[in-house]
Scaffold this active site. Structure first.
Site, short mmCIF file in Angstrom:
data_model
loop_
_atom_site.label_atom_id
_atom_site.label_comp_id
_atom_site.label_asym_id
_atom_site.label_seq_id
_atom_site.Cartn_x
_atom_site.Cartn_y
_atom_site.Cartn_z
N PRO A 512 0.80 -1.23 0.00
CG PRO A 512 -0.83 -1.58 1.62
CD PRO A 512 0.49 -2.11 1.15
N GLY A 563 5.14 -9.41 4.43
CA GLY A 563 5.50 -8.00 4.51
C GLY A 563 5.72 -7.41 3.14
CD GLU A 564 4.14 -1.96 1.99
OE1 GLU A 564 4.94 -1.39 1.22
OE2 GLU A 564 3.21 -1.38 2.56
N GLY A 565 7.32 -5.91 -0.07
CA GLY A 565 8.55 -6.23 -0.76
C GLY A 565 8.75 -7.71 -1.01
#
Length: 642
Positions: A512, A563-565
């Site tokens: 996001p 998680g992001e990434g």
């Protein structure tokens, strides 16, 4: 990239401005310099021109070698492209090169294609390269057709080469003014002769930014000094106040932003580069001609088209150096409901130490990981997330991060984030920029134990609702949204997108925060979204909506919850493999590709005693391969004879 911060530089200047002397000063410390002379000898009776050429020759040190390209202007691109990394080239000058290029003796010539070849050679040059060129754009329009043709051709050449160079300097009355500085270099003050003038020397460096305090169990504690070094400032900055002990560098005014090619700074309506509009479709068309079984690459052909457009070639190469920027910034108040205090700081420290899922995935993918600390955002339901100064600072900091990555040779950036309340902040940005309803774009809150916390989800929705009510009469400009709702991580991510766009570096979004930054960047520079690739939306409603608004189609549907990434790093090896495959496969033989060797043409030593192979005798008359029937005699009665 060289240690002084540039590898290729264009030196512009008027007549007798000192541009050649300044260019020579830039390479004065090189052990061996290859001087590429482009101008023709001219009329033997023109003694003044001969004296100018002689003065240039006498000024060159004896260790320099000279190479002439006046006989064939197209050879200049070959000389530059073939230069080795340990070489230093000085090309003086492009005005003479254009003069020869326009000479009728070299016609017919595709001048536009030749200039494009030169720019491509400069962009890919491995050696240290200095080019000198007259600046004729400030003079009057010539009254003769030949003069107008020269100024037009030289202006187009200067623009193309300036875009390809790392740095551009304009010398006026012996004084250099840097139009496109390199990130690790600052200009010399005067253009003195080569024996005195030193090479580009850095003057001012931006101080490191300290990590913000970490809140653990309600108590603010100072973390271990994990400093994030900023790249050096690209333009002479105003004095920067010292950071007080225990404070954060974010509270101080930011140094001046580097001026981009259009002369603009970070403000709405910036004109930044766009990807090549022709290379992408050409790459997709080329895929249809390759020798591949089946239907080809499927949905992954979009990756080839994206890489081709951002690299400016129909045969893009697989991304090499990749950097993951992990943005660590917490959000206070109800946006962080349901998160454990101090958890994001622990994740950030873990990533810095090369531990945790994201660090391990980055290592497996051959990507570097840089943790970036952003200022903690205030509770958006009660007050703005950031001050105006903090927004400007975060934007410029993100821009400098992209600049530093470009100077380090990074070919692909991956934006990731870890922070408490990032999902709610992104939902607030989407609600403000796309008219979304917070409950529709806020995903379920899952605790560390894997349980769904609906109470925390309702508190997040209430925080976003109250923030939108508080700002219902506030402006909806990009910086206003970042200050009121976005927070530090989204502001830094926005700066990264803009800086990467300015340096033509593609960015892979995942989560996001990066997508919210993409939404905000539309008001600042609409070109930024065209440099973004979305590997996976991760099943997050906010990411789905933002991707739809930005026109980004996810390549995969992995939905990793690490998680992001994580989705981007999991997809990276596959995307690299696809690009390598598309670049290396040959054209299908039926479309003009090289045919495989036939067994009958294989050189095999014959056995003298062996019987010759049976060959089908040629038919005496027309056979089944005849294209026309043999003429038959016609019977006068109407019946065929025989």
């Amino acid at each position: 990239m060289s240690v002084d911060g540039w590898n290729t530089v264009l030196v512009l200047g008027g007549i007798r401005s000192g541009k050649s002397e300044f260019a020579e000063s830039l390479v004065s410390e090189a052990a061996v310099v290859r001087y590429v002379a482009t101008a023709p000898e001219g009329d033997p009776e023109d003694t003044e021109w001969a004296a100018r050429l002689a003065a240039h020759r006498e000024r060159r040190p004896g260790s320099w070698t000279t190479e002439e390209t006046a006989g064939d202007p197209r050879r200049l691109a070959d000389v530059i492209a073939a230069a080795e990394p340990n070489e230093t080239l000085l090309v003086d000058d492009l005005g003479g090169w254009v003069t020869v290029l326009l000479d009728p003796a070299h016609q017919p010539a595709d001048d536009t294609a030749t200039v494009a070849e030169l720019a491509a050679a400069v962009r890919g040059c491995a050696a240290r390269l200095v080019l000198v060129s007259p600046e004729v754009g400030l003079s009057l329009v010539p009254v003769t057709p030949v003069g107008r043709a020269f100024t037009d051709a030289l202006g187009a050449t200067n623009r193309a080469v300036a875009d390809a160079c790392d740095a551009v300097v304009l010398v006026v009355a012996g004084q250099p003014s840097w139009l496109k500085p390199a990130a690790n270099a600052a200009p010399a003050t005067t253009a003195t002769p080569a024996a005195v003038q030193p090479a580009l020397a850095p003057t001012v460096a931006a101080p490191p930014v300290a990590a913000p305090p970490v809140t653990v169990n309600g108590t603010a504690t100072e973390p271990t000094p994990e400093l994030v070094p900023l790249p050096e400032v690209l333009t002479p900055p105003p004095p920067m106040p010292a950071v007080t002990e225990g404070g954060s560098g974010w509270s101080a005014p930011t140094m001046a932003l580097p001026v981009v090619a259009t002369g603009l700074v970070i403000q709405p309506g910036m004109e930044l580069p766009m990807p090549d509009e022709y290379a992408g479709p050409q790459a997709i068309e080329r895929l249809a001609t390759l020798d591949v079984p089946g239907a080809g690459l499927g949905v992954l052909d979009r990756v080839v088209g994206f890489a081709a457009a951002t690299q400016g070639t129909p045969t893009p190469a697989a991304w090499g150096a990749t950097r993951v920027l992990l943005l660590h910034g917490d959000h206070a108040g109800g946006a962080a409901a349901g998160t454990m205090p101090g958890e994001s700081a622990r994740r950030a420290r873990q990533a810095r130490a090369g531990q945790g899922a994201l660090a391990r995935m980055a290592a497996e993918s051959g990507a570097s990981l840089q943790v970036v600390d952003a200022p903690t955002a205030g509770p958006i339901e009660n007050e703005p997330a950031l001050t105006g100064e903090q927004v400007e600072s975060a934007l410029r900091y993100g821009w400098r991060l992209a600049e530093e990555a470009a100077e380090s040779g990074v070919q692909l950036l991956v934006l990731a984030a870890c922070g408490a309340g990032t999902e709610a902040a992104a939902a607030a940005v989407l609600a403000a920029t796309a008219g979304a309803e917070p409950p529709a774009v806020l995903g379920r809150v899952v605790t560390d134990a894997g349980e769904i916390d609906d109470a925390a989800w309702m508190r997040r929705c209430a925080a976003v609702r109250d923030a939108l009510h508080r700002t219902r009469r506030s402006p909806r400009g990009a910086k206003d949204v970042l200050a009121e709702l976005g927070g530090g991580d989204i502001a830094v991510a926005t700066g990264v997108l803009l800086g990467a766009t300015a340096r033509r570096i593609p960015v892979m979004l995942d989560g996001p925060v990066g997508l919210a930054a993409g939404m905000v960047s539309r008001d600042l520079a609409g070109q930024a979204r065209h440099w973004c690739l979305l590997a996976d939306h991760g099943g997050q409603p906010a990411a789905r909506l933002a991707a739809d608004v930005l026109g980004l189609t996810p390549v995969l549907d992995l939905r990793l919850d690490l998680g992001e990434g994580a989705n981007a790093l999991a997809a990276l090896p596959l995307l690299r493999s696809v690009l390598s495959l598309a670049a290396s496969l040959p054209v299908h033989p039926t479309l003009g590709g090289a045919a495989e060797p036939d067994d009958e043409e294989t050189d095999v030593e014959e056995d003298p005693g062996a019987e010759p192979e049976f060959t089908e005798p040629e038919p005496a008359g027309p056979g089944p391969t005849s294209t026309e029937p043999e003429e038959q005699p016609v019977d006068p009665s109407g019946w065929r004879a025989g």
